[in-house]
Design a protein around this motif. Structure first.
Motif, PDB file in Angstrom:
ATOM      1  N   LYS A 175     -34.337-115.125 -24.430  1.00  0.00           N
ATOM      2  CA  LYS A 175     -35.416-114.470 -25.023  1.00  0.00           C
ATOM      3  C   LYS A 175     -35.372-112.906 -25.348  1.00  0.00           C
ATOM      4  N   LEU A 176     -36.370-112.704 -26.121  1.00  0.00           N
ATOM      5  CA  LEU A 176     -36.473-110.969 -26.545  1.00  0.00           C
ATOM      6  C   LEU A 176     -37.088-110.266 -25.217  1.00  0.00           C
ATOM      7  N   ASP A 177     -36.436-110.171 -24.320  1.00  0.00           N
ATOM      8  CA  ASP A 177     -36.986-109.069 -23.218  1.00  0.00           C
ATOM      9  C   ASP A 177     -35.743-108.204 -22.620  1.00  0.00           C
ATOM     10  N   GLY A 178     -35.921-107.241 -21.818  1.00  0.00           N
ATOM     11  CA  GLY A 178     -34.962-106.402 -21.465  1.00  0.00           C
ATOM     12  C   GLY A 178     -34.599-105.393 -22.601  1.00  0.00           C
ATOM     13  N   ARG A 179     -33.222-105.218 -22.463  1.00  0.00           N
ATOM     14  CA  ARG A 179     -32.657-104.335 -23.521  1.00  0.00           C
ATOM     15  C   ARG A 179     -32.842-104.764 -24.787  1.00  0.00           C
ATOM     16  N   LEU A 260     -25.594-102.507 -30.426  1.00  0.00           N
ATOM     17  CA  LEU A 260     -25.949-103.370 -31.410  1.00  0.00           C
ATOM     18  C   LEU A 260     -26.490-104.609 -30.746  1.00  0.00           C
ATOM     19  N   LEU A 261     -27.817-105.101 -31.574  1.00  0.00           N
ATOM     20  CA  LEU A 261     -28.576-106.282 -31.155  1.00  0.00           C
ATOM     21  C   LEU A 261     -28.185-107.061 -32.639  1.00  0.00           C
ATOM     22  N   GLN A 262     -28.072-108.296 -32.463  1.00  0.00           N
ATOM     23  CA  GLN A 262     -27.837-109.090 -33.647  1.00  0.00           C
ATOM     24  C   GLN A 262     -28.728-110.373 -33.297  1.00  0.00           C
ATOM     25  N   LEU A 263     -29.481-110.817 -34.121  1.00  0.00           N
ATOM     26  CA  LEU A 263     -30.385-111.748 -34.096  1.00  0.00           C
ATOM     27  C   LEU A 263     -30.043-112.964 -35.335  1.00  0.00           C
ATOM     28  N   SER A 264     -30.022-114.059 -35.101  1.00  0.00           N
ATOM     29  CA  SER A 264     -30.274-114.860 -35.970  1.00  0.00           C
ATOM     30  C   SER A 264     -31.259-116.114 -35.936  1.00  0.00           C
ATOM     31  N   GLY A 265     -31.823-116.360 -37.086  1.00  0.00           N
ATOM     32  CA  GLY A 265     -33.073-117.396 -36.916  1.00  0.00           C
ATOM     33  C   GLY A 265     -33.674-117.646 -38.253  1.00  0.00           C
ATOM     34  N   ASN A 266     -35.025-117.943 -38.169  1.00  0.00           N
ATOM     35  CA  ASN A 266     -35.715-118.393 -39.326  1.00  0.00           C
ATOM     36  C   ASN A 266     -36.845-117.327 -39.703  1.00  0.00           C
ATOM     37  N   ARG A 292     -30.853-117.263 -32.159  1.00  0.00           N
ATOM     38  CA  ARG A 292     -29.811-116.628 -31.293  1.00  0.00           C
ATOM     39  C   ARG A 292     -29.964-115.357 -31.209  1.00  0.00           C
ATOM     40  N   ILE A 293     -29.606-114.662 -29.993  1.00  0.00           N
ATOM     41  CA  ILE A 293     -30.020-113.349 -29.661  1.00  0.00           C
ATOM     42  C   ILE A 293     -28.531-112.581 -28.962  1.00  0.00           C
ATOM     43  N   ILE A 294     -27.923-111.840 -29.650  1.00  0.00           N
ATOM     44  CA  ILE A 294     -26.532-111.311 -29.092  1.00  0.00           C
ATOM     45  C   ILE A 294     -26.697-109.688 -28.983  1.00  0.00           C
ATOM     46  N   PHE A 295     -26.654-109.078 -27.800  1.00  0.00           N
ATOM     47  CA  PHE A 295     -26.558-107.868 -27.461  1.00  0.00           C
ATOM     48  C   PHE A 295     -24.967-107.368 -27.310  1.00  0.00           C
TER      49      PHE A 295
END
Length: 315
Positions: A175-179, A260-266, A292-295
């Motif tokens: 989820k998009l929480d925290g950092r 770096l925060l990388q997101l992939s989606g629609n 997908r959420i990758i920090f």
């Protein structure tokens, strides 16, 4: 869906871009502009520009069709143009970067050369020619300059040897929480990758810059991001791609520490909604739902310092 239009002279734009250009009454003008400014080569000004850069923004697509945006850095000179149709990129493979999965030989790629300390930028897309793990060539498909709108002025310095890894493993979030939420909430800049598969030209990827006042990207229910689209060059590369294909990838940078925060989606384009009025100066909106959420902590070896006169004067 097909992203081509059929005419005696092939348009430099695809159907998604043309639909939005028609929506704002600019299709005829942009047909002329596109034929003039979308080049299949690098002009001399841009051939001299790329070797100055300490980093490059890249857009790729992995084997599952996910779009990714990333930033990769090296000492200035790691980008060279040996001829007008080629850009040589001296970057090692980085398997912990999800965008690296789209950097194999023969893959389509997008590039954004941008100087945050001058607001200069150039966009490029093309095809990778790779014969080694320490770099690759990009055969230019399209190259064109962009205006300096919405870019925040920042000066850079290297905090470590750019050829050395950060020492931190990537962290996946559900989820998009925290950092990740913190980075998005304070961001005045991010980068977005999108793509279409064209009938004759094949896959065409774009990666571009988005800027606004801190907090201009809003996190809503179910982690959906709502993003304003301000007045621009009317190319509609990003939104046109999204109209034709919802896949997108976003990259947010903490310029002070290199995270770096990388997101992939629609994504989806919102052309008419009362919600547009809630975003000052927005002409339309788009929404993005991450799958997908990758920090990546300290992924970038660069650190940037904002200038006192740094905010874009038109925001």
């Amino acid at each position: 869906m097909s992203t081509e239009t059929h005419s005696a002279t092939p348009s430099p734009w695809h159907a998604g871009e043309i639909a939005l250009q028609q929506k704002v009454g600019a299709a005829s003008r942009m047909a002329e502009v596109g034929g003039r400014v979308l080049r299949d080569h690098l002009i001399e000004q841009h051939r001299q520009f790329y070797p100055q850069l300490p980093f490059i923004v890249l857009g790729t697509v992995d084997a599952d069709g996910n779009a990714w945006a990333t930033l990769r850095a090296n000492r200035p000179g790691f980008l060279q143009s040996p001829d007008v149709h080629t850009l040589n990129v001296r970057l090692r493979r980085d398997l912990i970067d999800p965008a690296d999965a789209g950097m194999d030989d023969g893959k389509a790629i997008a590039m954004l050369g941008i100087e945050l300390h001058t607001r200069r930028r150039n966009r490029l897309n093309g095809t990778i020619h790779r014969t080694e793990q320490d770099g690759f060539d990009v055969c230019v498909g399209q190259s064109y300059g962009n205006c300096p709108k919405y870019i925040q002025l920042r000066d850079f310095e290297f905090a470590r040897d750019p050829t050395k890894p950060s020492g931190y493993d990537p962290v996946s979030f559900d989820k998009l929480d925290g950092r990740p939420a913190e980075m998005i909430a304070k961001a005045d800049t991010f980068f977005v990758a999108s793509y279409v598969d064209r009938d004759k030209e094949g896959r065409q990827i774009d990666v571009s810059h988005r800027g606004g006042r801190p907090g201009f990207v809003r996190i809503g229910e179910d982690d959906v991001l709502t993003i304003p689209d301000f007045a621009g060059n009317l190319f509609f590369n990003t939104l046109g791609n999204i109209l034709a294909n919802p896949k997108a990838g976003l990259a947010f940078v903490d310029f002070e520490n290199g995270d770096l925060l990388q997101l992939s989606g629609n994504a989806e384009v919102i052309l008419e909604s009362p919600e547009i009025a809630a975003f000052p100066s927005a002409e339309r909106l788009w929404r993005f739902r991450p799958t997908r959420i990758i920090f990546r902590q300290a992924a970038l070896p660069l650190r940037w310092r904002s200038r006192g006169d740094g905010p874009s004067p038109i925001l």
